[in-house]
Design an enzyme around this catalytic site. Structure first.
Site, PDB file in Angstrom:
ATOM      1  N   LYS A  69      -4.760  27.623 -16.678  1.00 22.42           N
ATOM      2  CA  LYS A  69      -4.071  27.355 -17.871  1.00 22.42           C
ATOM      3  C   LYS A  69      -5.246  26.981 -18.841  1.00 22.42           C
ATOM      4  O   LYS A  69      -5.208  27.520 -19.927  1.00 22.42           O
ATOM      5  CB  LYS A  69      -2.747  26.260 -18.058  1.00 22.42           C
ATOM      6  N   LYS A 108       5.228  34.748 -18.411  1.00 26.28           N
ATOM      7  CA  LYS A 108       5.601  35.030 -19.927  1.00 26.28           C
ATOM      8  C   LYS A 108       4.154  35.164 -20.791  1.00 26.28           C
ATOM      9  O   LYS A 108       4.380  35.831 -21.620  1.00 26.28           O
ATOM     10  CB  LYS A 108       6.634  33.736 -20.347  1.00 26.28           C
ATOM     11  N   LYS A 118      -0.380  37.278 -11.708  1.00 26.90           N
ATOM     12  CA  LYS A 118       1.022  36.850 -11.512  1.00 26.90           C
ATOM     13  C   LYS A 118       1.805  37.308 -12.941  1.00 26.90           C
ATOM     14  O   LYS A 118       1.393  37.463 -14.023  1.00 26.90           O
ATOM     15  CB  LYS A 118       0.892  35.506 -11.665  1.00 26.90           C
TER      16      LYS A 118
HETATM   17  P1  AMP Z   1       7.740  28.201 -14.730  1.00 31.04           P
HETATM   18  O1  AMP Z   1       8.146  29.432 -15.653  1.00 31.04           O
HETATM   19  O2  AMP Z   1       6.166  28.007 -14.619  1.00 31.04           O
HETATM   20  O3  AMP Z   1       8.331  27.011 -15.149  1.00 31.04           O
HETATM   21  O4  AMP Z   1       8.274  28.416 -13.160  1.00 31.04           O
HETATM   22  C1  AMP Z   1       9.575  28.183 -12.762  1.00 31.04           C
HETATM   23  C2  AMP Z   1       9.731  28.672 -11.450  1.00 31.04           C
HETATM   24  O5  AMP Z   1       9.366  30.093 -11.324  1.00 31.04           O
HETATM   25  C3  AMP Z   1       8.607  27.844 -10.386  1.00 31.04           C
HETATM   26  O6  AMP Z   1       9.300  27.676  -9.235  1.00 31.04           O
HETATM   27  C4  AMP Z   1       7.636  28.992 -10.206  1.00 31.04           C
HETATM   28  O7  AMP Z   1       6.948  28.832  -8.942  1.00 31.04           O
HETATM   29  C5  AMP Z   1       8.445  30.278 -10.322  1.00 31.04           C
HETATM   30  N1  AMP Z   1       7.448  31.408 -10.871  1.00 31.04           N
HETATM   31  C6  AMP Z   1       6.856  31.358 -12.050  1.00 31.04           C
HETATM   32  N2  AMP Z   1       6.084  32.719 -11.997  1.00 31.04           N
HETATM   33  C7  AMP Z   1       6.476  33.224 -10.764  1.00 31.04           C
HETATM   34  C8  AMP Z   1       5.995  34.705 -10.119  1.00 31.04           C
HETATM   35  N3  AMP Z   1       5.112  35.343 -10.936  1.00 31.04           N
HETATM   36  N4  AMP Z   1       6.196  34.992  -8.910  1.00 31.04           N
HETATM   37  C9  AMP Z   1       7.073  33.846  -8.323  1.00 31.04           C
HETATM   38  N5  AMP Z   1       7.563  32.803  -8.816  1.00 31.04           N
HETATM   39  C10 AMP Z   1       7.474  32.501 -10.194  1.00 31.04           C
END
Ligand code: AMP
Length: 335
Positions: free
Chosen positions: A123, A206, A203
């Protein structure tokens, strides 16, 4: 690493928690690694699910849109099958004990440990001037988990390091001030914990604009899948779960003969990829259709329906969190 996999699912655990940032729309990686796993676990375990709005403000955001995104995220949780009678759904910022405990834990965690966090490094590369909140994010995340005496935390691979740090924080606190916290474990599906973005560059995220979203229409899904990279270059070494593409995820979700044959032809022989992509798009659209449908039904009920429900749940979450905080304040000498 003390992670548990599918095979451990039958083992009883008393409490599960996870939270997602209100980014506006959840993507399939969020669904697969967190929300869908809670939907499974809620049948047998006690479960909590929150919207991590305090984490969301550590990177640039639009204040006028934040609350609407929080509400939308809750709608998506419900649309994805989280049962509000089985799972306590609440908003992080409505339970002030999160920030209180976050501060106490940040006073225990060494800076050097936080500097090691991969997500912070990533980040920081994206947001050239990172703020202190982004740096101390894992201390707040540890508070999110420890406040509720959770045993299991369903997450994707990118959050495993943070759950490990939560374990460190719990152990440090227990050692310094006496047994206070339960030490939680990350709950990771190793075969699908790290989903690569549609552009094949890293990865799915968004902020990188390479996601397949839960609310994408079949037309949008078709367009995105037609352009998606089938065989991206992968890093040769990685810790934990292997990165998989949307196509590999699809093949796991739809393990039938037709899929297997077309997938093999496209991946190994580089033929019939158009047909394969068509099949993938159709299947994924069908997979996400019930979520879109339920989301539309919930949206028709208006925001007030969600706000009422959140107000009642905030009271319940606060009451639980306060019990832990009383233990924490006493143990640490603050009372
Ligand atoms: P966040 O969007 O960062 O709040 O992530 C929410 C959940 O989604 C967390 O458990 C992350 O580990 C999972 N996550 C986010 N991006 C990915 C991805 N590309 N692959 C697998 N899990 C993801």
């Amino acid at each position: 690493m003390d992670q548990i996999s599918h095979n451990d699912q039958h083992k009883p655990a008393s409490r599960v928690i996870t939270g997602l940032r209100p980014t506006g729309s959840l993507h399939i990686g969020n669904l697969i690694t967190s929300v869908a796993r809670l939907v499974e676990l809620q049948k047998t375990q006690e479960c909590l699910l929150f919207v991590a709005d305090l984490h969301a403000i550590t990177t640039p955001y639009e204040p006028k849109e934040l609350r609407a995104r929080v509400i939308d995220t809750v709608r998506l949780y419900l649309a994805a099958g989280v049962d509000p009678d089985k799972c306590l759904i609440f908003v992080q910022s409505e339970v002030s004990q999160h920030t209180e405990l976050g501060w106490i834990l940040s006073s225990l965690l060494p800076v050097a440990e936080l500097e090691r966090m991969t997500q912070y490094k990533e980040k920081t590369a994206q947001h050239k001037k990172p703020n202190l909140g982004l740096f101390s994010y894992p201390a707040l995340m540890a508070a999110d988990i420890l406040l509720y005496d959770a045993d299991l935390v369903p997450v994707g691979q990118d959050q495993v390091q943070h759950v490990e740090l939560t374990r460190t924080a719990a152990r440090k606190f227990n050692k310094a001030f006496g047994e206070t916290f339960r030490v939680p474990r990350p709950y990771v599906a190793h075969d699908r914990a790290r989903i690569i973005g549609l552009d094949g560059k890293g990865k799915m995220s968004k902020s990188l604009g390479n996601t397949l979203n839960l609310l994408d229409s079949p037309e949008v899904i078709g367009k995105k899948i037609r352009k998606a990279v089938i065989n991206p270059e992968r890093p040769t070494s990685f810790e934990g779960a292997k990165p998989i593409t949307i196509f590999e995820l699809h093949d796991q979700l739809f393990p039938d003969v037709q899929t297997a044959e077309l997938s093999k032809q496209c991946h190994r022989e580089n033929r019939n990829c158009k047909d394969y992509k068509e099949l993938v798009a159709q299947n994924l659209a069908a997979y996400l259709a019930p979520i879109r449908q339920r989301y539309a039904e919930l949206a028709a009920k208006g925001d007030a329906y969600i706000e009422r429900f959140l107000a009642a749940n905030a009271d319940l979450a606060r009451a639980r969190a306060e019990q832990t905080m009383q233990r924490v304040r006493e143990a640490s000498g603050l009372r």
